[in-house]
Scaffold this motif. Structure first.
Motif, mmCIF file in Angstrom:
data_model
loop_
_atom_site.group_PDB
_atom_site.id
_atom_site.type_symbol
_atom_site.label_atom_id
_atom_site.label_comp_id
_atom_site.label_asym_id
_atom_site.label_seq_id
_atom_site.Cartn_x
_atom_site.Cartn_y
_atom_site.Cartn_z
ATOM 1 N N LEU B 132 0.908 -1.324 -0.032
ATOM 2 C CA LEU B 132 -0.092 0.086 -0.036
ATOM 3 C C LEU B 132 0.948 1.191 0.076
ATOM 4 N N ASP B 133 0.410 2.472 -0.792
ATOM 5 C CA ASP B 133 1.045 3.528 -0.615
ATOM 6 C C ASP B 133 0.072 4.601 -0.712
ATOM 7 N N VAL B 134 0.159 5.713 0.276
ATOM 8 C CA VAL B 134 -1.039 6.516 0.415
ATOM 9 C C VAL B 134 -0.355 7.856 0.385
ATOM 10 N N ARG B 135 -1.265 8.783 0.437
ATOM 11 C CA ARG B 135 -0.778 10.174 0.430
ATOM 12 C C ARG B 135 -1.814 10.923 1.577
ATOM 13 N N ARG B 136 -1.001 11.741 2.155
ATOM 14 C CA ARG B 136 -1.810 12.364 3.589
ATOM 15 C C ARG B 136 -1.215 13.821 3.670
ATOM 16 N N PRO B 137 -2.110 14.911 4.026
ATOM 17 C CA PRO B 137 -1.548 15.959 4.488
ATOM 18 C C PRO B 137 -0.622 15.948 5.743
ATOM 19 N N VAL B 138 0.402 17.025 5.563
ATOM 20 C CA VAL B 138 1.325 16.983 6.926
ATOM 21 C C VAL B 138 1.440 18.721 7.190
ATOM 22 N N TYR B 139 1.841 19.076 8.383
ATOM 23 C CA TYR B 139 2.264 20.360 8.461
ATOM 24 C C TYR B 139 0.794 20.833 8.433
ATOM 25 N N ASN B 140 -0.191 20.700 9.047
ATOM 26 C CA ASN B 140 -1.477 21.301 9.027
ATOM 27 C C ASN B 140 -1.996 21.649 7.707
ATOM 28 N N GLY B 141 -1.663 20.741 6.603
ATOM 29 C CA GLY B 141 -2.161 20.855 5.330
ATOM 30 C C GLY B 141 -1.246 21.738 4.525
ATOM 31 N N LYS B 142 -0.064 22.283 5.078
ATOM 32 C CA LYS B 142 0.704 22.971 4.147
ATOM 33 C C LYS B 142 1.757 22.175 3.082
ATOM 34 N N ALA B 143 1.468 20.910 3.317
ATOM 35 C CA ALA B 143 2.377 20.150 2.543
ATOM 36 C C ALA B 143 1.611 18.706 2.571
ATOM 37 N N PHE B 144 1.805 17.738 1.376
ATOM 38 C CA PHE B 144 1.340 16.602 1.534
ATOM 39 C C PHE B 144 2.542 15.579 1.403
ATOM 40 N N CYS B 145 2.260 14.461 1.876
ATOM 41 C CA CYS B 145 3.511 13.357 1.648
ATOM 42 C C CYS B 145 2.974 12.227 1.354
ATOM 43 N N HIS B 146 3.768 11.151 0.465
ATOM 44 C CA HIS B 146 3.438 9.813 0.100
ATOM 45 C C HIS B 146 4.175 9.083 1.505
ATOM 46 N N VAL B 147 3.408 8.007 1.833
ATOM 47 C CA VAL B 147 3.715 7.381 3.054
ATOM 48 C C VAL B 147 3.705 5.699 2.276
ATOM 49 N N SER B 148 4.948 5.072 2.348
ATOM 50 C CA SER B 148 4.958 3.633 1.628
ATOM 51 C C SER B 148 4.759 2.872 2.893
ATOM 52 N N PHE B 149 4.116 1.617 2.635
ATOM 53 C CA PHE B 149 3.995 0.556 3.676
ATOM 54 C C PHE B 149 4.895 -0.483 3.471
ATOM 55 N N PRO B 150 5.385 -1.349 4.537
ATOM 56 C CA PRO B 150 6.108 -2.593 4.181
ATOM 57 C C PRO B 150 5.226 -3.799 3.695
ATOM 58 N N GLU B 151 5.802 -4.374 3.069
ATOM 59 C CA GLU B 151 5.074 -5.569 2.020
ATOM 60 C C GLU B 151 4.393 -6.701 2.894
ATOM 61 N N ASP B 152 4.989 -6.909 4.074
ATOM 62 C CA ASP B 152 4.924 -8.064 4.467
ATOM 63 C C ASP B 152 4.150 -8.087 5.741
ATOM 64 N N ARG B 153 3.202 -7.038 5.956
ATOM 65 C CA ARG B 153 2.454 -6.623 7.217
ATOM 66 C C ARG B 153 1.154 -6.346 6.847
ATOM 67 N N LEU B 154 0.067 -6.460 7.721
ATOM 68 C CA LEU B 154 -1.256 -5.835 7.640
ATOM 69 C C LEU B 154 -0.901 -4.408 7.240
ATOM 70 N N ALA B 155 -1.929 -3.760 6.583
ATOM 71 C CA ALA B 155 -1.644 -2.158 6.236
ATOM 72 C C ALA B 155 -2.960 -1.648 6.765
ATOM 73 N N ILE B 156 -2.901 -0.612 7.619
ATOM 74 C CA ILE B 156 -4.016 -0.048 8.010
ATOM 75 C C ILE B 156 -4.024 1.606 7.872
ATOM 76 N N ALA B 157 -5.145 1.948 7.376
ATOM 77 C CA ALA B 157 -5.075 3.412 7.015
ATOM 78 C C ALA B 157 -6.487 4.166 7.249
ATOM 79 N N SER B 158 -6.476 5.172 7.939
ATOM 80 C CA SER B 158 -7.715 5.971 8.286
ATOM 81 C C SER B 158 -7.682 6.934 7.300
ATOM 82 N N VAL B 159 -9.030 7.070 6.531
ATOM 83 C CA VAL B 159 -9.084 8.012 5.502
ATOM 84 C C VAL B 159 -10.000 9.313 5.973
#
Ligand SMILES: Cc1cc2nc3c(=O)[nH]c(=O)nc-3n(C[C@H](O)[C@H](O)[C@H](O)COP(=O)(O)OP(=O)(O)OC[C@H]3O[C@@H](n4cnc5c(N)ncnc54)[C@H](O)[C@@H]3O)c2cc1C
Lengths: 264, 327
Positions: B132-159
């Motif tokens: 899983l690879d996600v994108r999320r706001p950081v620095y109170n929405g002043k930037a966005f960042c892509h976050v990669s997940f490890p392959e071998d583990r359950l991935a949890i994301a809140s949307v």
């Protein structure tokens, strides 16, 4: 009762965020660092409890970060924490939030703490993971986004109010517990200059990775996410200024919201 | 591990949170890539209406964990219940809504199930290596960042709420029930009551439209004009910190860095200058309107529509116009 308060150091909320050319991080030079605003509420709550309740033995402030993070720790000490713990090691910089929780749990375990206070969220990465994750790692209960905290006379349990959609949940917990603070819990007092000077003399224990038994196993069990590419927020199209007398402008705005933006 | 996507369909009083129904769209997109099914999990006491609402979104399967002790949200009981569902389904990815409940629950469940977690995400994809690879706001929405997940583990994301819309027209999901077996520490949080903070008035986090007022309103009484407009638009009333600190509105209505983060369809900022800490809480709104006497006010930089005029003249005129069109 022994209280631990977690402090994080974050860029000041007015900072202009610039992305590095390689997009791997934000520009960090010249960025003013402050105590995370939500952690300020937690620090004040810890100190208030210490002042009001004779059964509070101590307030320890803990921070994870580079040498420069000592400044945020000093603020907590100046406001009234008794001593500090600074988890400082290059090995800690690559940890994600869940792994950070695992690290802190490993350090705190067996320390005899009854209450851990921290802000509900850190205003840099805005993840809000640390409090609940730490509680789970310690197998303690927690209350998140707390706006009110009242201890029972015996100091063994408390009633907390936490903010949810249009309402507050009222929950009762026994110690040990983790509590994360939201706006409204209290405002941190100003750390005075004399107190900042005195804070320099308060004991701060530096903890390295090698000092934490079982760290690799604990950290290896969870998390492992990595931030890899930063981007500026999507540009918003230039706005429209609606001219005219208030009555006319209001009519035009309603028309645009219905026909163009389809928002009402 | 299966290729399934598990969606936590948060409910209170047998009503599903709208943000939970919005999870089904990204879940279906992910399932199309992984080749798995979309499974919804509900936790609570009475769940009939909530299950019917979830079924309409077209999920493949619904799992209900119901017990009297689950009637009110408890971080530890819900953690146990959701971990039970995860153990049963063995999904590759779990999605929650980044609501008050989702934010509180996701980190506990992630540690309990030895997963990896990203919160408040706005984009989800499966990368080349299948993780899983996600994108999320950081620095109170002043930037966005892509976050990669490890392959071998359950991935949890809140949307993040209101990022996706809820699909409709589904039916015929397979249903199953799972028993709730209390864990050893599950009774350590005693939820006593849910206290509504401001009567029946909608909260800013629940509304599609927010009418928000700043210091310019000058008194609690003057906020009446915002409540009148909000009434016509079925909106919630929000406020800046300056307005809350001055006592014009309770802190539960504060929008911003130390207030609530909102992502409504429409945000109308009335007499709010647009300080960076206020923007932190509302810049994710779809359409932003600013009404301010100062044409240099920073809020105009973010606004889609702006009126440079007195709120006390414009807001009543807006209310009258919306009323007139409704007939
Ligand atoms: C750590 C930290 C956290 C913070 N958190 C928050 C937060 O969560 N939320 C938040 O809002 N702020 C927050 N702030 C405060 C923020 O910096 C601003 O002070 C605040 O947002 C200002 O509120 P305002 O826009 O209502 O007031 P002002 O900045 O005083 O703006 C009032 C505006 O009204 C306009 N005006 C005046 N009269 C009229 C009229 N008759 N008609 C139309 N317009 C008129 C003026 O031109 C002006 O632009 C925070 C600050 C800090 C340091």
């Amino acid at each position: 009762m022994k209280i631990l308060v977690l402090v994080r150091q974050v860029p000041d909320s007015t900072t202009t965020i610039k992305i590095r050319p390689d997009a791997k991080d934000i520009e960090r030079t010249g960025v003013k660092m402050v105590v995370n605003p939500f952690d300020e509420f937690a620090i004040e709550q810890a100190v208030l409890l210490r002042e009001k309740r004779p059964d509070v033995q101590s307030v320890t402030a803990l921070i994870v970060g580079p040498a420069t993070a000592a400044e945020a720790l000093r603020t907590a000490l100046a406001v009234g924490a008794d001593d500090g713990m600074h988890l400082q090691d290059d090995a800690f910089t690559a940890l994600d939030e869940l792994q950070m929780a695992a690290l802190i749990a490993a350090v705190v375990q067996g320390g005899g703490y009854d209450l851990i206070l921290l802000g509900k969220q850190e205003i840099d990465l805005d993840s809000g993971q640390l409090g609940p994750a730490l509680a789970e790692a310690l197998d303690w209960p927690h209350v998140g986004a707390t706006v009110k905290l009242e201890f029972a006379a015996d100091g063994k349990s408390f009633v907390a109010r936490r903010r949810i959609e249009g309402a507050e949940e009222v929950v009762q917990l026994a110690l040990p517990a983790v509590v994360t603070a939201d706006k409204g819990l209290c405002e941190m007092r100003y750390p005075s200059l004399p107190n900042l000077m005195k804070a320099k003399k308060k004991p701060v224990k530096v903890v390295k990775a090698a000092d934490v038994p079982g760290l690799a196993e604990a950290v290896g069990r969870v998390g492992g996410t990595a931030l890899h590419t930063f981007q500026p927020p999507p540009a918003r199209p230039a706005g429209k200024l609606i001219a005219g007398e208030p009555d006319q402008a209001a009519k035009e705005l309603v028309r645009l919201l219905r026909e163009e933006a389809k928002a009402i | 591990m299966t290729n399934d996507i598990l969606v936590f369909a948060e409910q209170r009083n047998d009503v599903v949170h709208p943000a939970a129904l919005q999870l089904v769209m990204p879940a279906k997109a992910l399932a199309a890539t992984t080749g798995g099914k979309v499974v919804a999990c509900l936790i609570g006491d009475k769940l009939d209406n909530a299950m019917a609402a979830v079924e309409k979104t077209g999920v493949d399967r619904i799992i209900a964990v119901s017990a009297p002790q689950l009637g009110l949200y408890s971080a530890v009981r819900y953690r146990t219940a959701l971990a039970t569902a995860i153990a049963n389904v063995e999904p590759r990815i779990v999605l929650l809504a980044a609501t008050f409940m989702g934010r509180d629950l996701a980190p506990r469940v992630a540690v309990k199930t030895q997963a990896a977690l990203a919160t408040d995400v706005v984009e989800l994809t499966i990368s080349g290596d299948g993780a899983l690879d996600v994108r999320r706001p950081v620095y109170n929405g002043k930037a966005f960042c892509h976050v990669s997940f490890p392959e071998d583990r359950l991935a949890i994301a809140s949307v993040r709420p209101n990022t996706f819309s809820a699909p409709a027209g589904g039916s015929g999901a397979a249903r199953a029930a799972l028993a709730y077996t209390p864990g050893p520490g599950d009774d350590r949080i005693n939820v006593q009551e849910i206290a509504r903070s401001a009567g029946a008035v909608k909260d800013v986090t629940e509304a599609d439209i927010i009418v928000s007022g700043g210091r310019a309103l000058k008194s609690e009484d003057n906020f009446k004009i915002l409540y009148e407009l909000a009434q016509e638009l079925d909106a919630a009333v929000g406020a800046s910190r300056a307005a809350c600190d001055a006592g014009y509105q309770p802190h539960s209505r504060q929008v911003g860095l130390t207030g609530k983060t909102v992502t409504p369809r429409l945000y109308i900022a009335c007499g709010i200058s647009g300080a960076i800490q206020h923007l932190a809480g509302m810049r994710g709104s779809k359409v932003i309107v600013a009404i301010n006497t100062d044409k240099e006010a920073p809020i105009f930089k973010l606004a889609d529509y702006g009126i440079v005029a007195d709120v006390f003249k414009v807001v009543p005129a807006l209310t009258a116009e919306v009323q007139r069109l409704k007939g």
